[in-house]
Design an enzyme around this catalytic site. Structure first.
Site, mmCIF file in Angstrom:
data_model
loop_
_atom_site.group_PDB
_atom_site.id
_atom_site.type_symbol
_atom_site.label_atom_id
_atom_site.label_comp_id
_atom_site.label_asym_id
_atom_site.label_seq_id
_atom_site.Cartn_x
_atom_site.Cartn_y
_atom_site.Cartn_z
ATOM 1 N N HIS A 263 -44.986 63.887 -68.912
ATOM 2 C CA HIS A 263 -45.224 64.126 -70.338
ATOM 3 C C HIS A 263 -45.821 65.514 -70.530
ATOM 4 C CE1 HIS A 263 -46.014 63.506 -74.445
ATOM 5 N NE2 HIS A 263 -46.896 62.534 -74.416
ATOM 6 N N HIS A 302 -33.774 66.698 -72.551
ATOM 7 C CA HIS A 302 -34.793 65.972 -73.310
ATOM 8 C C HIS A 302 -34.267 64.586 -73.623
ATOM 9 C CE1 HIS A 302 -37.663 65.059 -76.535
ATOM 10 N NE2 HIS A 302 -38.429 65.983 -75.969
ATOM 11 N N ASP A 358 -40.902 73.173 -73.230
ATOM 12 C CA ASP A 358 -41.687 73.535 -72.050
ATOM 13 C C ASP A 358 -41.086 74.695 -71.267
ATOM 14 O OD1 ASP A 358 -43.665 71.511 -72.316
ATOM 15 O OD2 ASP A 358 -42.098 70.071 -71.831
HETATM 16 C C1 LIG Z 1 -36.421 65.210 -69.955
HETATM 17 C C2 LIG Z 1 -35.579 64.278 -69.074
HETATM 18 C C3 LIG Z 1 -36.529 63.391 -68.293
HETATM 19 C C4 LIG Z 1 -34.668 63.429 -69.983
HETATM 20 O O1 LIG Z 1 -34.048 62.517 -69.180
HETATM 21 P P1 LIG Z 1 -33.001 61.424 -69.688
HETATM 22 O O2 LIG Z 1 -32.754 61.527 -71.138
HETATM 23 O O3 LIG Z 1 -33.479 60.119 -69.177
HETATM 24 O O4 LIG Z 1 -31.676 61.894 -68.989
HETATM 25 P P2 LIG Z 1 -31.145 61.440 -67.584
HETATM 26 O O5 LIG Z 1 -32.222 61.542 -66.552
HETATM 27 O O6 LIG Z 1 -30.482 60.124 -67.763
HETATM 28 O O7 LIG Z 1 -30.030 62.554 -67.275
HETATM 29 C C5 LIG Z 1 -28.704 62.533 -67.793
HETATM 30 C C6 LIG Z 1 -27.828 63.408 -66.888
HETATM 31 O O8 LIG Z 1 -28.235 64.783 -66.982
HETATM 32 C C7 LIG Z 1 -28.738 65.251 -65.723
HETATM 33 N N1 LIG Z 1 -29.968 65.986 -66.016
HETATM 34 C C8 LIG Z 1 -30.892 65.675 -66.944
HETATM 35 N N2 LIG Z 1 -31.838 66.618 -66.979
HETATM 36 C C9 LIG Z 1 -31.493 67.533 -66.039
HETATM 37 C C10 LIG Z 1 -32.075 68.743 -65.617
HETATM 38 N N3 LIG Z 1 -33.210 69.183 -66.164
HETATM 39 N N4 LIG Z 1 -31.475 69.443 -64.640
HETATM 40 C C11 LIG Z 1 -30.310 68.998 -64.093
HETATM 41 N N5 LIG Z 1 -29.699 67.865 -64.456
HETATM 42 C C12 LIG Z 1 -30.288 67.133 -65.425
HETATM 43 C C13 LIG Z 1 -29.007 64.005 -64.897
HETATM 44 O O9 LIG Z 1 -28.923 64.280 -63.516
HETATM 45 C C14 LIG Z 1 -27.942 63.074 -65.400
HETATM 46 O O10 LIG Z 1 -26.723 63.467 -64.788
HETATM 47 P P3 LIG Z 1 -25.633 62.351 -64.352
HETATM 48 O O11 LIG Z 1 -25.191 61.748 -65.664
HETATM 49 O O12 LIG Z 1 -24.595 63.109 -63.629
HETATM 50 O O13 LIG Z 1 -26.380 61.373 -63.490
HETATM 51 C C15 LIG Z 1 -34.682 65.116 -68.114
HETATM 52 O O14 LIG Z 1 -33.776 65.909 -68.841
HETATM 53 C C16 LIG Z 1 -35.496 65.969 -67.146
HETATM 54 O O15 LIG Z 1 -35.917 65.474 -66.085
HETATM 55 N N6 LIG Z 1 -35.742 67.284 -67.497
HETATM 56 C C17 LIG Z 1 -36.515 68.137 -66.665
HETATM 57 C C18 LIG Z 1 -37.998 67.904 -66.896
HETATM 58 C C19 LIG Z 1 -38.457 68.410 -68.254
HETATM 59 O O16 LIG Z 1 -38.166 69.523 -68.641
HETATM 60 N N7 LIG Z 1 -39.220 67.574 -68.961
HETATM 61 C C20 LIG Z 1 -39.798 67.937 -70.235
HETATM 62 C C21 LIG Z 1 -39.287 67.105 -71.346
HETATM 63 S S1 LIG Z 1 -40.022 67.669 -72.871
#
Ligand SMILES: CC(C)(COP(=O)(O)OP(=O)(O)OC[C@H]1O[C@@H](n2cnc3c(N)ncnc32)[C@H](O)[C@@H]1OP(=O)(O)O)[C@@H](O)C(=O)NCCC(=O)NCCS
Length: 422
Positions: A263, A302, A358
């Site tokens: 978070h 996100h 971020d």
């Molecule tokens: C924010 C986050 C947790 C959202 O996750 P989510 O909505 O649950 O999305 P998922 O984890 O299901 O990812 C969907 C797809 O995109 C990919 N993906 C998502 N974020 C990614 C990233 N930052 N880099 C590379 N691939 C990413 C996943 O591997 C997945 O690919 P697939 O369909 O081939 O398996 C995720 O995008 C992430 O980990 N981002 C990096 C951390 C970050 O910046 N967090 C701050 C949020 S404000």
């Protein structure tokens, strides 16, 4: 009924019509019609836990509005304290209301001496400032016993003011302690953000003059972080608040949720990633490794935004202003190159992965001199007003205590075996 869905219960053959209200199905309606059938939704992916009038977010269109006002307009024309008032009261203040509000917050910035001397100074020398902040907010509840009167409007508004005013003081005190620097008292002649910068950075000068460009940039970042509807920490605030705990305890719980790297820790992960990449020439191989499934591009993607995070656009402009004063963060070129490649790469575009808030905020904080441990603390300062706006709204809604159901997957009933028989 036009706004409804019809479900056939194959166990009985009965067709059940369930009304849709405001885009959702009321659980009370559902459980009357289908008793004992629960939604299994561990991350609340499809569950609206409340009705709220505070913040509107459309992740597909990249829209964020506080009380109806677009975030872009607030970031350009407003101040954090005015936005805090807006979140809490639902309307922008008149001049007289704003003057009174500013006065109230300014004159509640001091903390009880025992919070500092007996409590904050009792931490281990290398305590993490966010751990100190979480505990110190909880400790405030023991100093303001009237905080338990959560349905008394006068007491409620006093605690709200105290929290918004004292969190920056606690935040700066936590930083000073972890640096071995003496505590700096609030300077009530300064505005909210300049006062926080004074408590952070003042050394021996009689009065700390924050650079107005940096103070303004931080104020914009505070506006952008003030609320984000039902995120993890706001949900924690509502859940704990629903038990009618006092607002200090509920805010401490919300801050604890924010402490988690998923978070409040993403901007720190961005800085670590950029540092690890190290140079412009390593960006492309890094992107390839991400595409091969070796880690994620931090600061991208996100749960809700499936287009450019509107806050990231504003932050990019703010970064330019900050770097004009501090000099460019050497990691910026790597970040810009990463963004450029990712935004033109099918892997990222097809998954709708765009920079989030971020991606650039850590670069700005770092250029302004904040250590990485302070990043979640800087997030908690403005988010306090969002948490409290939701807390007030929840109490006024006559909400039920938060108590989800579970799907039991444990063992069937069995008899106790004495220890020598196991
Ligand atoms: C924010 C986050 C947790 C959202 O996750 P989510 O909505 O649950 O999305 P998922 O984890 O299901 O990812 C969907 C797809 O995109 C990919 N993906 C998502 N974020 C990614 C990233 N930052 N880099 C590379 N691939 C990413 C996943 O591997 C997945 O690919 P697939 O369909 O081939 O398996 C995720 O995008 C992430 O980990 N981002 C990096 C951390 C970050 O910046 N967090 C701050 C949020 S404000």
């Amino acid at each position: 009924m036009a706004e409804s869905i019809t479900i056939t219960d194959n166990r009985t053959g009965q067709a059940i019509e369930i009304p849709i209200v405001n885009g959702g199905i009321a659980a009370t309606e559902w459980s009357k019609l289908l008793p004992g059938v629960w939604f299994y939704d561990p991350g609340f992916m499809s569950t609206a836990a409340c009705e709220s009038a505070v913040t509107y977010l459309d992740g597909d269109a990249g829209i964020l509005r506080y009380r109806g006002y677009p975030i872009e307009q607030l970031a350009e024309h407003s101040t954090y304290l005015e936005v805090a008032y807006l979140l809490l009261h639902g309307e922008l203040p008149s001049s007289a209301q704003f003057e009174a509000w500013t006065h109230e917050v300014t004159y509640h910035t001091f903390i009880h001496e025992n919070v500092r001397k007996r409590f904050l100074e009792g931490f281990h020398y290398d305590a993490h400032p966010m751990g100190m902040l979480v505990s110190a907010i909880a400790a405030l509840s023991t100093f303001y016993l009237d905080a338990k009167d959560i349905f008394d409007p006068t007491s409620r508004s006093k605690q709200v003011t105290r929290l918004i005013a004292k969190v920056p003081t606690l935040a700066a005190a936590a930083h000073r302690f972890s640096m071995g620097m003496p505590f700096v008292y609030p300077d009530n002649s300064l505005d909210f953000t300049s006062n926080f910068l004074s408590m952070m950075w003042k050394v021996a000068e009689p009065r700390f003059e924050a650079d107005p460009i940096l103070a303004h940039a931080l104020d914009v970042l505070f506006i952008l972080h003030a609320d984000h509807e039902q995120n993890c920490s706001t949900t924690a605030m509502r859940v704990v608040g629903s038990s009618h705990a006092d607002p200090y305890s509920a805010t401490a719980a919300a801050a604890a949720a924010l402490y988690g790297p998923r978070h409040g820790g993403a901007n720190e992960a961005v800085i670590r990633m950029l540092t690890e990449i190290g140079g412009y020439e390593n960006v492309e191989p890094f992107i390839e490794s991400v595409k091969a499934g070796k880690g994620r591009l931090q600061g991208f993607g996100h749960r809700v935004y499936k287009s450019y995070d509107p806050r990231a656009k504003i932050i990019k402009r703010t970064a330019d202003e900050v770097f004009s004063v501090t000099g460019k963060n050497p990691l910026l070129d790597i970040a810009l190159r990463l963004e450029e490649i990712a935004l033109s790469d099918e892997y990222f575009t097809s998954r709708r992965l765009y920079p989030n808030v971020d991606f650039y905020s850590g670069l700005i904080y770092q250029a302004m001199g904040f250590p990485m441990e302070m990043f979640p603390v800087l997030f908690a300062i403005p988010r306090t007003s969002g948490w409290l706006a939701h807390w007030q709204e929840m109490l006024d809604q006559d909400s039920k205590i938060a108590r989800p159901r579970q799907l039991y997957v444990g063992t069937e009933p069995r008899d106790y075996t004495p220890i020598d028989g196991r």
